[in-house]
Scaffold this active site. Structure first.
Site, short mmCIF file in Angstrom:
data_model
loop_
_atom_site.label_atom_id
_atom_site.label_comp_id
_atom_site.label_asym_id
_atom_site.label_seq_id
_atom_site.Cartn_x
_atom_site.Cartn_y
_atom_site.Cartn_z
N PRO A 101 0.83 -1.21 0.00
CA PRO A 101 0.00 0.00 0.00
C PRO A 101 0.87 1.27 0.00
O PRO A 101 1.90 1.31 0.67
CB PRO A 101 -0.81 -0.11 1.29
CG PRO A 101 -0.33 -1.30 2.03
CD PRO A 101 0.59 -2.08 1.16
N ALA A 104 1.51 4.40 3.34
CA ALA A 104 0.87 3.74 4.48
C ALA A 104 1.90 3.25 5.49
O ALA A 104 1.60 2.45 6.36
CB ALA A 104 0.00 2.59 4.00
N GLY A 107 6.78 1.22 3.32
CA GLY A 107 8.01 1.29 2.52
C GLY A 107 7.81 1.06 1.04
O GLY A 107 8.73 0.59 0.35
N ALA A 110 10.54 2.81 -1.22
CA ALA A 110 11.87 2.21 -1.11
C ALA A 110 11.89 0.82 -1.75
O ALA A 110 12.87 0.45 -2.41
CB ALA A 110 12.29 2.13 0.35
N ALA A 111 10.81 0.07 -1.59
CA ALA A 111 10.78 -1.30 -2.14
C ALA A 111 10.81 -1.28 -3.67
O ALA A 111 11.50 -2.09 -4.30
CB ALA A 111 9.55 -2.04 -1.63
N ASP A 152 14.13 2.78 6.00
CA ASP A 152 13.38 2.03 4.99
C ASP A 152 14.30 1.34 3.99
O ASP A 152 14.19 0.14 3.74
CB ASP A 152 12.42 2.96 4.22
CG ASP A 152 11.15 3.25 4.99
OD1 ASP A 152 11.18 3.13 6.23
OD2 ASP A 152 10.14 3.61 4.36
O1 PMV Z 1 6.19 6.18 6.99
P1 PMV Z 1 7.37 5.30 6.84
O2 PMV Z 1 7.14 3.92 7.28
O3 PMV Z 1 8.09 5.43 5.58
O4 PMV Z 1 8.40 5.67 7.99
C1 PMV Z 1 8.68 6.87 8.42
C2 PMV Z 1 9.56 6.73 9.60
C3 PMV Z 1 10.00 8.06 10.12
O5 PMV Z 1 10.81 7.80 11.26
C4 PMV Z 1 8.79 8.89 10.56
C5 PMV Z 1 10.78 8.84 9.07
C6 PMV Z 1 12.14 8.26 8.77
O6 PMV Z 1 12.71 8.67 7.75
O7 PMV Z 1 12.66 7.43 9.54
#
Ligand code: PMV
Length: 318
Positions: A101, A104, A107, A110-111, A152
């Site tokens: 998703p 959400a 990741g 990044a994936a 991520d």
């Molecule tokens: O929303 P996500 O899962 O991509 O993660 C963000 C995590 C944070 O700590 C809020 C931002 C980061 O870059 O680590």
């Protein structure tokens, strides 16, 4: 040249989001039930060097050179080509798809990048190491997020549970005791860069207060590392609840997240919290083997858009 097909998993943060941006540790695990895939098909009919990118999920079908320089897919291709510096670039089509998703906290960006770089470097006969893939993905993540911590790209490239701290040697966690996690999507989408900016504003207004919150989150994460390795589910659950209270103090929870967290706890979860940037996205609950189904049902009945169960165990994760 044969067709190349590579995958990269989704991920979920168990502890330490937001605080990790300010130099504290965080814990994240790969989630293989969802993934991004990149397929590369040689195209002998076109001029050499002609690269086409197709991503059905976002209705994209374009020549690489027609995409804006800061388009994440174009950036991933460019960085890979710069890294490998191939003598000859053939013609090919890159097909991207993903079941992760979007926006959400799992990741997805990044994936997609990891799968693309892994596939492209293999296709060009120069497969890159996980570390290089992670570093290149970090550069693309900056386009998505502005100031990502790097968690991520790291967890998704290495595909291992990680204890992550910026600028520190990566620790992959050796999990001997399985734990059971239920992830539920609120359906609300808030881009991570928005929540990170909102937290930064608060931090700038009152650094003392927010540094204290980040520090407390960091110490929860340190304790969680030990509990996770020891398989102490009760301790882990308490730590999740404490982490959630601090995330609420940062202002990154939401009424829907609060409802799902509450329902999971009532259904028997040892602990529950939001995961990722927050203000929507996913929450995560720690289950016992005998209440996984109850928690899944409670979350679905409470309106979760998608519920995913994942078992964390070093060898059985694949
Ligand atoms: O929303 P996500 O899962 O991509 O993660 C963000 C995590 C944070 O700590 C809020 C931002 C980061 O870059 O680590």
């Amino acid at each position: 040249m044969p067709v190349v097909f590579k995958k990269a998993p989704g991920k979920i943060i168990l502890f330490g989001e937001h605080a990790v941006v300010y130099g504290h540790p965080a814990i994240a695990i790969p989630v293989r039930k969802v993934n991004a895939t990149a397929r590369i098909l040689p195209d002998i009919s076109s001029q050499p060097g002609n690269i086409r990118i197709q991503a059905e999920d976002i209705q994209l079908d374009s020549n690489y050179t027609d995409l804006a320089e800061n388009h994440p897919l174009a950036a991933a291709v460019r960085l890979t080509l710069q890294e490998i510096a191939p003598m000859h670039i053939p013609s090919f089509t890159i097909q991207i798809s993903s079941t992760i998703p979007i926006s959400a906290g799992m990741g997805s960006g990044a994936a997609v990048t990891v799968a693309l770089i892994r596939a492209l470097s293999s296709f060009l006969g120069a497969p890159l190491s996980n570390e290089t893939i992670s570093n290149l993905t970090f550069e693309v993540e900056k386009i998505h997020h502005g100031t990502p911590s790097g968690i991520d790209n790291t967890v998704i490239s290495f595909e291992k549970p990680i204890y992550f701290e910026q600028e520190k040697t990566l620790e992959t966690l050796k999990i001997k005791h399985p734990t059971h996690w239920v992830i539920a999507d609120t359906g609300e989408k808030t881009p991570t860069h928005e929540t990170v900016s909102a937290v930064r504003e608060k931090h700038n207004e009152n650094p003392e207060k927010y540094n204290a919150i980040f520090k407390s989150i960091g110490s929860i994460t340190q304790k969680a590392r030990r509990s996770l390795i020891q398989g102490d589910v009760d301790a882990l659950g308490h730590l999740m609840d404490e982490n959630q209270t601090l995330l609420e103090a940062l202002g990154v929870s939401s009424p829907r997240l609060d409802t799902l967290i509450d329902k999971a706890r009532t259904a028997g979860a040892s602990g529950a919290k939001l995961s990722g940037g927050g203000r929507g996205g996913n929450m995560i609950a720690l289950a016992h083997p005998d209440n996984i189904v109850d928690i899944e049902r409670a979350l679905t009945n409470a309106g979760a858009k998608r519920v995913i169960y994942t078992k964390l165990m070093e060898a059985a994760q694949r």
